[in-house]
Design a protein around this motif. Sequence first.
Motif, PDB file in Angstrom:
ATOM      1  N   ILE A  51      58.182  22.554  26.977  1.00  0.00           N
ATOM      2  CA  ILE A  51      59.601  22.835  27.207  1.00  0.00           C
ATOM      3  C   ILE A  51      59.797  24.353  27.199  1.00  0.00           C
ATOM      4  O   ILE A  51      59.288  25.035  26.311  1.00  0.00           O
ATOM      5  CB  ILE A  51      60.478  22.178  26.108  1.00  0.00           C
ATOM      6  N   PRO A  52      60.546  24.888  28.168  1.00  0.00           N
ATOM      7  CA  PRO A  52      60.786  26.335  28.170  1.00  0.00           C
ATOM      8  C   PRO A  52      61.469  26.805  26.873  1.00  0.00           C
ATOM      9  O   PRO A  52      62.275  26.077  26.292  1.00  0.00           O
ATOM     10  CB  PRO A  52      61.730  26.540  29.364  1.00  0.00           C
ATOM     11  N   ARG A  53      61.110  28.014  26.425  1.00  0.00           N
ATOM     12  CA  ARG A  53      61.734  28.613  25.233  1.00  0.00           C
ATOM     13  C   ARG A  53      63.210  28.846  25.503  1.00  0.00           C
ATOM     14  O   ARG A  53      63.587  29.290  26.584  1.00  0.00           O
ATOM     15  CB  ARG A  53      61.106  29.968  24.869  1.00  0.00           C
ATOM     16  N   LEU A  54      64.019  28.569  24.512  1.00  0.00           N
ATOM     17  CA  LEU A  54      65.459  28.786  24.575  1.00  0.00           C
ATOM     18  C   LEU A  54      65.763  30.082  23.824  1.00  0.00           C
ATOM     19  O   LEU A  54      65.380  30.226  22.663  1.00  0.00           O
ATOM     20  CB  LEU A  54      66.178  27.601  23.913  1.00  0.00           C
ATOM     21  N   TYR A  55      66.438  31.022  24.480  1.00  0.00           N
ATOM     22  CA  TYR A  55      66.725  32.310  23.857  1.00  0.00           C
ATOM     23  C   TYR A  55      68.186  32.480  23.457  1.00  0.00           C
ATOM     24  O   TYR A  55      68.488  33.101  22.447  1.00  0.00           O
ATOM     25  CB  TYR A  55      66.314  33.461  24.785  1.00  0.00           C
ATOM     26  N   ASP A  56      69.091  31.944  24.279  1.00  0.00           N
ATOM     27  CA  ASP A  56      70.514  32.156  24.018  1.00  0.00           C
ATOM     28  C   ASP A  56      71.297  31.164  24.878  1.00  0.00           C
ATOM     29  O   ASP A  56      70.762  30.596  25.827  1.00  0.00           O
ATOM     30  CB  ASP A  56      70.891  33.600  24.393  1.00  0.00           C
ATOM     31  N   TYR A  57      72.551  30.980  24.537  1.00  0.00           N
ATOM     32  CA  TYR A  57      73.421  30.163  25.379  1.00  0.00           C
ATOM     33  C   TYR A  57      74.873  30.543  25.112  1.00  0.00           C
ATOM     34  O   TYR A  57      75.201  31.116  24.083  1.00  0.00           O
ATOM     35  CB  TYR A  57      73.190  28.657  25.158  1.00  0.00           C
ATOM     36  N   GLY A  58      75.704  30.222  26.094  1.00  0.00           N
ATOM     37  CA  GLY A  58      77.134  30.496  25.992  1.00  0.00           C
ATOM     38  C   GLY A  58      77.902  29.291  26.460  1.00  0.00           C
ATOM     39  O   GLY A  58      77.379  28.180  26.490  1.00  0.00           O
ATOM     40  N   SER A  59      79.120  29.487  26.894  1.00  0.00           N
ATOM     41  CA  SER A  59      79.989  28.359  27.251  1.00  0.00           C
ATOM     42  C   SER A  59      79.520  27.577  28.470  1.00  0.00           C
ATOM     43  O   SER A  59      79.796  26.390  28.587  1.00  0.00           O
ATOM     44  CB  SER A  59      81.417  28.849  27.468  1.00  0.00           C
ATOM     45  N   TYR A  61      76.256  28.682  30.184  1.00  0.00           N
ATOM     46  CA  TYR A  61      74.961  29.215  30.593  1.00  0.00           C
ATOM     47  C   TYR A  61      73.920  29.069  29.483  1.00  0.00           C
ATOM     48  O   TYR A  61      74.255  28.967  28.305  1.00  0.00           O
ATOM     49  CB  TYR A  61      75.071  30.685  31.007  1.00  0.00           C
ATOM     50  N   ILE A  62      72.654  29.056  29.928  1.00  0.00           N
ATOM     51  CA  ILE A  62      71.524  28.970  29.007  1.00  0.00           C
ATOM     52  C   ILE A  62      70.506  30.035  29.416  1.00  0.00           C
ATOM     53  O   ILE A  62      70.073  30.070  30.569  1.00  0.00           O
ATOM     54  CB  ILE A  62      70.858  27.576  29.060  1.00  0.00           C
ATOM     55  N   VAL A  63      70.132  30.888  28.469  1.00  0.00           N
ATOM     56  CA  VAL A  63      69.074  31.874  28.700  1.00  0.00           C
ATOM     57  C   VAL A  63      67.780  31.261  28.169  1.00  0.00           C
ATOM     58  O   VAL A  63      67.711  30.830  27.017  1.00  0.00           O
ATOM     59  CB  VAL A  63      69.363  33.215  27.975  1.00  0.00           C
ATOM     60  N   MET A  64      66.786  31.192  29.034  1.00  0.00           N
ATOM     61  CA  MET A  64      65.528  30.537  28.666  1.00  0.00           C
ATOM     62  C   MET A  64      64.337  31.256  29.270  1.00  0.00           C
ATOM     63  O   MET A  64      64.485  32.176  30.075  1.00  0.00           O
ATOM     64  CB  MET A  64      65.557  29.075  29.090  1.00  0.00           C
ATOM     65  N   GLU A  65      63.172  30.782  28.875  1.00  0.00           N
ATOM     66  CA  GLU A  65      61.913  31.300  29.401  1.00  0.00           C
ATOM     67  C   GLU A  65      61.872  31.111  30.915  1.00  0.00           C
ATOM     68  O   GLU A  65      62.223  30.055  31.430  1.00  0.00           O
ATOM     69  CB  GLU A  65      60.770  30.514  28.743  1.00  0.00           C
ATOM     70  N   CYS A  66      61.426  32.144  31.591  1.00  0.00           N
ATOM     71  CA  CYS A  66      61.224  32.058  33.039  1.00  0.00           C
ATOM     72  C   CYS A  66      59.752  31.747  33.255  1.00  0.00           C
ATOM     73  O   CYS A  66      58.885  32.508  32.831  1.00  0.00           O
ATOM     74  CB  CYS A  66      61.607  33.378  33.694  1.00  0.00           C
ATOM     75  N   ILE A  67      59.467  30.633  33.885  1.00  0.00           N
ATOM     76  CA  ILE A  67      58.085  30.218  34.092  1.00  0.00           C
ATOM     77  C   ILE A  67      57.593  30.768  35.425  1.00  0.00           C
ATOM     78  O   ILE A  67      58.136  30.440  36.473  1.00  0.00           O
ATOM     79  CB  ILE A  67      57.939  28.680  34.048  1.00  0.00           C
ATOM     80  N   LYS A  68      56.574  31.612  35.346  1.00  0.00           N
ATOM     81  CA  LYS A  68      55.958  32.139  36.563  1.00  0.00           C
ATOM     82  C   LYS A  68      54.879  31.145  36.973  1.00  0.00           C
ATOM     83  O   LYS A  68      53.984  30.850  36.191  1.00  0.00           O
ATOM     84  CB  LYS A  68      55.322  33.497  36.293  1.00  0.00           C
ATOM     85  N   GLY A  69      55.003  30.646  38.165  1.00  0.00           N
ATOM     86  CA  GLY A  69      54.024  29.672  38.615  1.00  0.00           C
ATOM     87  C   GLY A  69      54.512  28.912  39.820  1.00  0.00           C
ATOM     88  O   GLY A  69      55.316  29.406  40.603  1.00  0.00           O
TER      89      GLY A  69
END
Length: 173
Positions: A51-59, A61-69
Motif C-alpha cells: 500500500i502506498p505510504r500516506l503522508y497527509d490529507y485534507g478535506s 485530498y490525500i498526499v501519498m507515495e508516488c510510485i515510479k514504475g
Amino acid sequence: MNFKRYKVIGKGKDGVIYQLAPDRCVKVFFKEETYKKELKALQVGQSSSIIPRLYDYGSNYIVMECIKGISLAKYLKKNRYIKKSLVMQLINLFDELQKLNFSRQDTELRHVLMNEQGNLKVIDLKRAFTSNRPIPIKLLTELKELKLSKEFLSYVKDICPSLYQKWRKFDER
C-alpha cells in the motif's frame, strides 16, 4: 489547497493526481464519499508494503507515495508472458489484502503498479471495504483477455494448489 501549479500525472473518474515531489503525489477527489473510502483503506494499509505510504490529507485530498514504475496492465501487454516470480508476488499481494481485512481482494491490472525495484503496490483502493470479492475475478478476466490466464493458473497450481482449486473455475468460463 490549490495543487494546479503541479504537473498532472493522472486523471480518472474519481479525481486528479498531481506530482508534488519525486516521491510524493496528491490525489484531489471529486466526491467526498470516494475520498473517505480511499483514505480509510490507505490508513488501514499503512502496515503493509503493498500500500502506498500516506503522508497527509485534507478535506478532499490525500498526499501519498508516488510510485515510479509501470502498471501490470502495461507490463503484461508489452511482455506478453508472465513469470512465476510475478505470480508468486501476486499471490502474496492477495494474501496481504486478506490480512488487512479488505473485503475486496480483487483489483484491475492497471491498479497494480510495479516499482523500479520490481515490487508491487496497489492503488485506487476505494472499494477495499465496500465490495465483497475474495476471488480476483477482474484480474483473472483481464489475464484471459491477454491470453495469459492459463500460464498464470499453471503457476498458481504449482505454488498454491488450494488457491488454484478456488480460482480455476473462473478461467473455464
